[in-house]
Design a protein around this motif. Structure first.
Motif, PDB file in Angstrom:
ATOM      1  N   THR A  40       0.844  -1.189   0.000  1.00  0.00           N
ATOM      2  CA  THR A  40       0.000   0.000   0.000  1.00  0.00           C
ATOM      3  C   THR A  40       0.881   1.242   0.000  1.00  0.00           C
ATOM      4  OG1 THR A  40      -0.169   0.394   2.384  1.00  0.00           O
ATOM      5  CG2 THR A  40      -1.646  -1.296   1.454  1.00  0.00           C
ATOM      6  N   SER A  41       0.252   2.378  -0.159  1.00  0.00           N
ATOM      7  CA  SER A  41       0.998   3.640  -0.136  1.00  0.00           C
ATOM      8  C   SER A  41       1.562   3.938   1.248  1.00  0.00           C
ATOM      9  CB  SER A  41       0.097   4.780  -0.600  1.00  0.00           C
ATOM     10  OG  SER A  41      -1.031   4.897   0.235  1.00  0.00           O
ATOM     11  N   GLN A  42       1.117   3.203   2.278  1.00  0.00           N
ATOM     12  CA  GLN A  42       1.601   3.394   3.643  1.00  0.00           C
ATOM     13  C   GLN A  42       2.473   2.229   4.124  1.00  0.00           C
ATOM     14  OE1 GLN A  42       1.043   6.249   5.628  1.00  0.00           O
ATOM     15  NE2 GLN A  42       0.534   6.937   3.571  1.00  0.00           N
ATOM     16  N   GLY A  43       2.917   1.385   3.227  1.00  0.00           N
ATOM     17  CA  GLY A  43       3.763   0.254   3.587  1.00  0.00           C
ATOM     18  C   GLY A  43       3.075  -1.064   3.278  1.00  0.00           C
ATOM     19  N   MET A  44       3.704  -2.145   3.692  1.00  0.00           N
ATOM     20  CA  MET A  44       3.166  -3.478   3.457  1.00  0.00           C
ATOM     21  C   MET A  44       2.055  -3.753   4.476  1.00  0.00           C
ATOM     22  SD  MET A  44       4.928  -4.336   0.897  1.00  0.00           S
ATOM     23  CE  MET A  44       4.560  -6.050   0.673  1.00  0.00           C
ATOM     24  N   LEU A  45       0.968  -4.358   4.023  1.00  0.00           N
ATOM     25  CA  LEU A  45      -0.156  -4.719   4.889  1.00  0.00           C
ATOM     26  C   LEU A  45      -0.414  -6.207   4.739  1.00  0.00           C
ATOM     27  CD1 LEU A  45      -2.661  -4.201   6.675  1.00  0.00           C
ATOM     28  CD2 LEU A  45      -3.889  -3.556   4.575  1.00  0.00           C
ATOM     29  N   THR A  46      -0.417  -6.916   5.865  1.00  0.00           N
ATOM     30  CA  THR A  46      -0.750  -8.329   5.886  1.00  0.00           C
ATOM     31  C   THR A  46      -2.101  -8.487   6.573  1.00  0.00           C
ATOM     32  OG1 THR A  46       1.591  -8.914   6.057  1.00  0.00           O
ATOM     33  CG2 THR A  46      -0.005 -10.625   6.618  1.00  0.00           C
TER      34      THR A  46
END
Length: 94
Positions: A40-46
């Motif tokens: 995502t634009s705010q980092g990796m999301l799991t």
């Protein structure tokens, strides 16, 4: 141009731990019934859970809808290999 700027905004909306809407999605790295890994634009999301299904993905808009039982959401600042490579090249030619 305005649409591209909006696609970088990140928002996550979850309803009753059963459905999630995510904006600002740059890429889906991996997914199965127990885990979905997003850039995502705010980092990796799991997203972790069970019986997880991606119902809708719009790469152009950066939107994603997921259904299933959600057990955990985890953000990380670690970049995907693709994103890391782009940053390395950008610094090299700067």
């Amino acid at each position: 141009m305005e649409e591209k700027q909006n696609s970088c905004n990140h928002k996550l909306m979850m309803n009753n731990r059963q459905s999630i809407g995510v904006t600002g999605v740059l890429d889906v790295i991996a997914f199965d019934l127990k885990e979905i890994l997003l850039e995502t634009s705010q980092g990796m999301l799991t997203i972790k859970g069970s019986d997880l299904h991606i119902n809708r993905l719009s790469v152009e808009k950066g939107d994603l809808d997921v259904e299933g039982k959600v057990d955990a959401l985890l953000y990380s600042d670690v970049m995907s290999p693709k994103m890391a490579g782009e940053n390395l090249l950008h610094r090299f030619f700067k």
